[in-house]
Design a protein around this motif. Structure first.
Motif, PDB file in Angstrom:
ATOM      1  N   SER A 100      39.756  41.114  41.254  1.00 37.00           N
ATOM      2  CA  SER A 100      40.360  41.950  40.072  1.00 37.00           C
ATOM      3  C   SER A 100      40.667  40.841  38.935  1.00 37.00           C
ATOM      4  O   SER A 100      41.714  39.829  39.341  1.00 37.00           O
ATOM      5  N   LEU A 101      40.615  40.999  37.631  1.00 37.28           N
ATOM      6  CA  LEU A 101      40.738  40.127  36.706  1.00 37.28           C
ATOM      7  C   LEU A 101      41.568  41.161  35.813  1.00 37.28           C
ATOM      8  O   LEU A 101      41.135  42.247  35.561  1.00 37.28           O
ATOM      9  N   ASP A 102      42.284  40.347  35.045  1.00 33.91           N
ATOM     10  CA  ASP A 102      43.096  40.768  33.935  1.00 33.91           C
ATOM     11  C   ASP A 102      42.272  41.003  32.598  1.00 33.91           C
ATOM     12  O   ASP A 102      41.593  40.129  32.298  1.00 33.91           O
ATOM     13  N   THR A 103      42.507  42.389  31.945  1.00 34.25           N
ATOM     14  CA  THR A 103      41.405  42.570  31.005  1.00 34.25           C
ATOM     15  C   THR A 103      42.360  42.907  29.648  1.00 34.25           C
ATOM     16  O   THR A 103      41.897  43.317  28.578  1.00 34.25           O
ATOM     17  N   ASN A 104      43.195  42.209  29.290  1.00 36.49           N
ATOM     18  CA  ASN A 104      44.007  42.296  28.253  1.00 36.49           C
ATOM     19  C   ASN A 104      43.785  41.370  26.968  1.00 36.49           C
ATOM     20  O   ASN A 104      44.301  41.392  26.006  1.00 36.49           O
ATOM     21  N   ASP A 105      42.576  40.605  27.435  1.00 31.50           N
ATOM     22  CA  ASP A 105      42.147  39.634  26.149  1.00 31.50           C
ATOM     23  C   ASP A 105      42.934  38.663  25.842  1.00 31.50           C
ATOM     24  O   ASP A 105      42.974  37.989  25.079  1.00 31.50           O
ATOM     25  N   LYS A 106      43.939  38.227  26.619  1.00 25.73           N
ATOM     26  CA  LYS A 106      44.827  37.087  26.355  1.00 25.73           C
ATOM     27  C   LYS A 106      44.833  36.006  27.512  1.00 25.73           C
ATOM     28  O   LYS A 106      44.909  34.817  27.348  1.00 25.73           O
ATOM     29  N   LYS A 107      44.445  36.555  28.780  1.00 29.68           N
ATOM     30  CA  LYS A 107      44.450  35.507  29.767  1.00 29.68           C
ATOM     31  C   LYS A 107      43.052  34.677  29.985  1.00 29.68           C
ATOM     32  O   LYS A 107      42.308  35.620  30.060  1.00 29.68           O
ATOM     33  N   GLU A 108      43.103  33.542  30.044  1.00 28.10           N
ATOM     34  CA  GLU A 108      41.998  32.892  30.227  1.00 28.10           C
ATOM     35  C   GLU A 108      41.656  32.421  31.620  1.00 28.10           C
ATOM     36  O   GLU A 108      42.687  32.065  32.340  1.00 28.10           O
ATOM     37  N   TYR A 109      40.460  32.477  32.240  1.00 30.27           N
ATOM     38  CA  TYR A 109      40.302  32.242  33.641  1.00 30.27           C
ATOM     39  C   TYR A 109      38.938  30.980  33.646  1.00 30.27           C
ATOM     40  O   TYR A 109      38.297  30.718  32.682  1.00 30.27           O
ATOM     41  N   LEU A 110      39.202  30.390  34.879  1.00 30.15           N
ATOM     42  CA  LEU A 110      37.968  29.601  35.250  1.00 30.15           C
ATOM     43  C   LEU A 110      37.236  30.308  36.108  1.00 30.15           C
ATOM     44  O   LEU A 110      37.948  31.160  37.048  1.00 30.15           O
ATOM     45  N   ILE A 111      35.992  30.904  35.934  1.00 22.98           N
ATOM     46  CA  ILE A 111      35.271  31.795  36.691  1.00 22.98           C
ATOM     47  C   ILE A 111      33.840  31.065  37.283  1.00 22.98           C
ATOM     48  O   ILE A 111      33.054  30.672  36.409  1.00 22.98           O
ATOM     49  N   SER A 112      33.688  30.844  38.529  1.00 29.16           N
ATOM     50  CA  SER A 112      32.693  30.197  39.096  1.00 29.16           C
ATOM     51  C   SER A 112      31.993  31.637  39.917  1.00 29.16           C
ATOM     52  O   SER A 112      32.477  32.533  40.558  1.00 29.16           O
ATOM     53  N   GLY A 113      30.574  31.499  40.001  1.00 27.11           N
ATOM     54  CA  GLY A 113      29.897  32.514  40.831  1.00 27.11           C
ATOM     55  C   GLY A 113      28.279  32.114  40.761  1.00 27.11           C
ATOM     56  O   GLY A 113      27.912  31.197  40.461  1.00 27.11           O
ATOM     57  N   LYS A 114      27.660  33.354  41.318  1.00 30.90           N
ATOM     58  CA  LYS A 114      26.194  33.165  41.371  1.00 30.90           C
ATOM     59  C   LYS A 114      25.531  33.708  40.098  1.00 30.90           C
ATOM     60  O   LYS A 114      25.945  34.711  39.428  1.00 30.90           O
ATOM     61  N   ALA A 115      24.652  33.216  39.558  1.00 35.42           N
ATOM     62  CA  ALA A 115      23.649  33.730  38.504  1.00 35.42           C
ATOM     63  C   ALA A 115      23.012  35.006  38.720  1.00 35.42           C
ATOM     64  O   ALA A 115      22.503  35.057  39.861  1.00 35.42           O
TER      65      ALA A 115
END
Length: 219
Positions: A100-115
């Protein structure tokens, strides 16, 4: 009556088994951020600007597979394909490792995953996903060079003393036994770096490790 009771008991057992199966459907072993970086196909810094549930084909029984699609603004790519990532997909609930990620266009994330194809990636609760502001300065710096320098090393979590390394190219991760935290001092401030002699050791420093690095250094 015995038959009914036996049937009821079987039903209860099946329900309990199903509840247990669901509860344990998403189980992730703790990993050091460096190990998560090395395991990932893609590692980016991004803002999440929107999210919606979408169909993603059908399962073997013909039922639609639901996923959450997050639209993102990529700020920087630390690891991944030579193209911009504009969508991140995940499972629809945490029970199946959905994020679950915040979608308010203000919070920045480091996101890792599969291509995935077409500038997409898939993420789960087992991937390294952190609010950018919650990361230490060392973690942020390590994304550009240090973590990758240690991807040939093995980081082994110590769950209880005594524990020891079994190979030279290995770093012992002791945050849990020393601090009772999964993400303690080693997780927040150290990287496991391969040394000139082929062995690995924890490194903490303000500058990138020297090529001939032989031991741990502090700022």
């Amino acid at each position: 009556m015995p038959f009914i009771m036996n049937g009821f008991a079987t039903l209860v057992l099946l329900v309990l088994w199903r509840v247990e199966e669901i509860a344990e459907a998403c189980s992730c072993s703790p990993v050091h951020p460096q190990q998560a970086f090395c395991n990932a196909d893609v590692v980016i810094r991004a803002k999440v600007v929107g999210g919606k549930e979408v169909d993603s084909g059908n399962d073997i029984y013909g039922n639609p597979i639901k996923r959450i699609q997050y639209d993102i603004k990529q700020i920087k790519m630390f690891k991944g394909p030579d193209r911009h990532i504009d969508m991140v997909f995940t499972a629809p609930s945490s029970a199946v490792c959905g994020v679950s990620l915040d979608t308010n266009d203000k919070k920045e994330y480091l996101i890792s995953g599969k291509a995935e194809s077409n500038g997409k990636m898939h993420v789960t609760l087992c991937d390294l996903i952190m609010p950018w502001d919650s990361m230490s300065a060392t973690q942020k710096k390590s994304l550009s060079q240090r973590y990758e320098m240690g991807c040939d090393c093995k980081i082994t979590r110590c769950a209880a003393f005594p524990c020891e390394t079994t190979a030279d190219a290995e770093c012992l991760w002791t945050d849990w036994v020393t601090e009772k935290l999964i993400h303690g001092r080693q997780s927040n401030h150290y990287a496991c770096i391969k040394r000139a002699d082929g062995s690995c050791a924890w490194y903490r420093g303000a500058a990138p490790p020297k090529k001939e690095f032989l031991d741990i250094e502090d700022p």
